[in-house]
Write a protein that holds these residues in place. Sequence first.
Motif, PDB file in Angstrom:
ATOM      1  N   ASP A 333      -6.895  27.840 -23.279  1.00 61.18           N
ATOM      2  CA  ASP A 333      -5.664  27.332 -23.922  1.00 61.18           C
ATOM      3  C   ASP A 333      -4.471  26.392 -23.072  1.00 61.18           C
ATOM      4  O   ASP A 333      -3.982  26.662 -22.081  1.00 61.18           O
ATOM      5  CB  ASP A 333      -5.062  27.953 -24.228  1.00 61.18           C
ATOM      6  CG  ASP A 333      -4.196  28.350 -25.470  1.00 61.18           C
ATOM      7  OD1 ASP A 333      -3.411  27.285 -26.158  1.00 61.18           O
ATOM      8  OD2 ASP A 333      -4.023  29.133 -26.519  1.00 61.18           O
ATOM      9  N   SER A 334      -4.296  25.015 -23.768  1.00 60.76           N
ATOM     10  CA  SER A 334      -3.624  24.041 -23.556  1.00 60.76           C
ATOM     11  C   SER A 334      -2.482  24.974 -23.676  1.00 60.76           C
ATOM     12  O   SER A 334      -1.608  24.369 -22.722  1.00 60.76           O
ATOM     13  CB  SER A 334      -3.928  22.938 -23.829  1.00 60.76           C
ATOM     14  OG  SER A 334      -3.480  23.083 -26.004  1.00 60.76           O
ATOM     15  N   ASP A 335      -1.785  25.908 -24.198  1.00 61.17           N
ATOM     16  CA  ASP A 335      -0.838  26.475 -24.110  1.00 61.17           C
ATOM     17  C   ASP A 335      -0.016  27.011 -22.714  1.00 61.17           C
ATOM     18  O   ASP A 335       0.864  26.934 -22.716  1.00 61.17           O
ATOM     19  CB  ASP A 335      -0.288  26.700 -25.674  1.00 61.17           C
ATOM     20  CG  ASP A 335      -0.113  25.795 -26.509  1.00 61.17           C
ATOM     21  OD1 ASP A 335      -0.186  25.469 -27.486  1.00 61.17           O
ATOM     22  OD2 ASP A 335      -0.176  26.741 -27.349  1.00 61.17           O
ATOM     23  N   ASN A 336      -1.303  27.517 -22.355  1.00 55.97           N
ATOM     24  CA  ASN A 336      -1.304  28.118 -20.788  1.00 55.97           C
ATOM     25  C   ASN A 336      -1.125  26.957 -19.748  1.00 55.97           C
ATOM     26  O   ASN A 336      -1.242  27.668 -18.722  1.00 55.97           O
ATOM     27  CB  ASN A 336      -1.956  29.128 -21.342  1.00 55.97           C
ATOM     28  CG  ASN A 336      -1.951  30.252 -22.145  1.00 55.97           C
ATOM     29  OD1 ASN A 336      -0.726  30.171 -22.842  1.00 55.97           O
ATOM     30  ND2 ASN A 336      -3.445  30.855 -22.294  1.00 55.97           N
TER      31      ASN A 336
END
Length: 379
Positions: A333-336
Amino acid sequence: MSTPTRFTGLTLALSLVVLPATAAETSTADTKKDMAATSQEESAEKKENSAAPSPWLFVPLFSSSPKLDTAAGMMVGYMHRFDEKSRPSMFGVSAKYTTSDSLIANAFARTSFGEDHHRILGGVMVGNINNDYDNYLGSGKPLETNDNYSFAFLRYLYRVEGDWFLGAQGAYSNYELQGNDPASDEILDEMGLVGYKSGGLGAVVMHDSRDSDFKATKGWYLNINNMAYRENLGGEQDFNIYRVDYRGYWEHGDDNVFAVRSRHQFSSDAPVGAYSPVYLRGYTPGEYLAQHMSSIEVEERYKLADRWTATAFVGAACLYGDSTNGQQLNCGDSDNIYPAWGAGVQYLLKPEAGIVVNLEYAKGKDDNQGVYLKMGYNF
């Protein structure tokens, strides 16, 4: 018969007069030479002493970021080499004060002795930090916090074979986290963020073939350690932290250096306040937390002049495992993912020890960024 006798007597008499005079002149000349030699030796000694580098080190400290405002301070250090085969040791104190009325102070020692068979790293730190977050821990909510903490750490290492060391470490911290307003306190309660006391012991395995602790140009470093925090060691909860730190250095061109660092931190049963943070320039420590963290950085150090270098760096970190709100995070997940990049310039302050003064700018995602003036390269 009398004439030769008189000549011989005159010659003997003249000899008695001339010889003492010659001896006196010789003695005077020798004395002058000795005095001149002594004077030259004293002059050379004074010159050598005056040319000897001062063991004292004074480095201004500065940082500025949207999260921690602007901080300024000073570090005072004392350098000492215990023997020819040991690395330079450093003892120092530093303090920083910020425009958010935060104060951080510490004292530290980094020693190498016994022909570098023994190394000790230790320090104490106290702080009162006020943070103002626009989006705390990705919650979308602003938060103002006040962190009061004290921390003590001690590590001992012994060289067992070649560049390999074994050792032990201990740490104690007293960390208090509270909001600066009722809304912030409510957010902290919702997210389960609380202060904690912890005391722990751990083991260390280290490899270090770097040519310098402060300005490495070749070799590699690996540190694998754990910390077992326990209630019977003064803590409030039993939990474990595991860390892996790798650094590699390759010299190329005209004294340029390419450097790589990879850090990993894993926690087990840890309180949220002891979760793993993002360890990258440009980010505020403690703003983004998760159960585990892994990061990698690459840096090019380009020699500009005899004492000047420039750096350019890029890196990324990932938070995964349990989040602060109980969700499961992963690196897909790119948010992480937390990227970072930046550049800086350094001045070689102490050539004999490899001490540099380092001014850098770092940028992360969103509004994460910072300007830093400090001692030493980042790794």
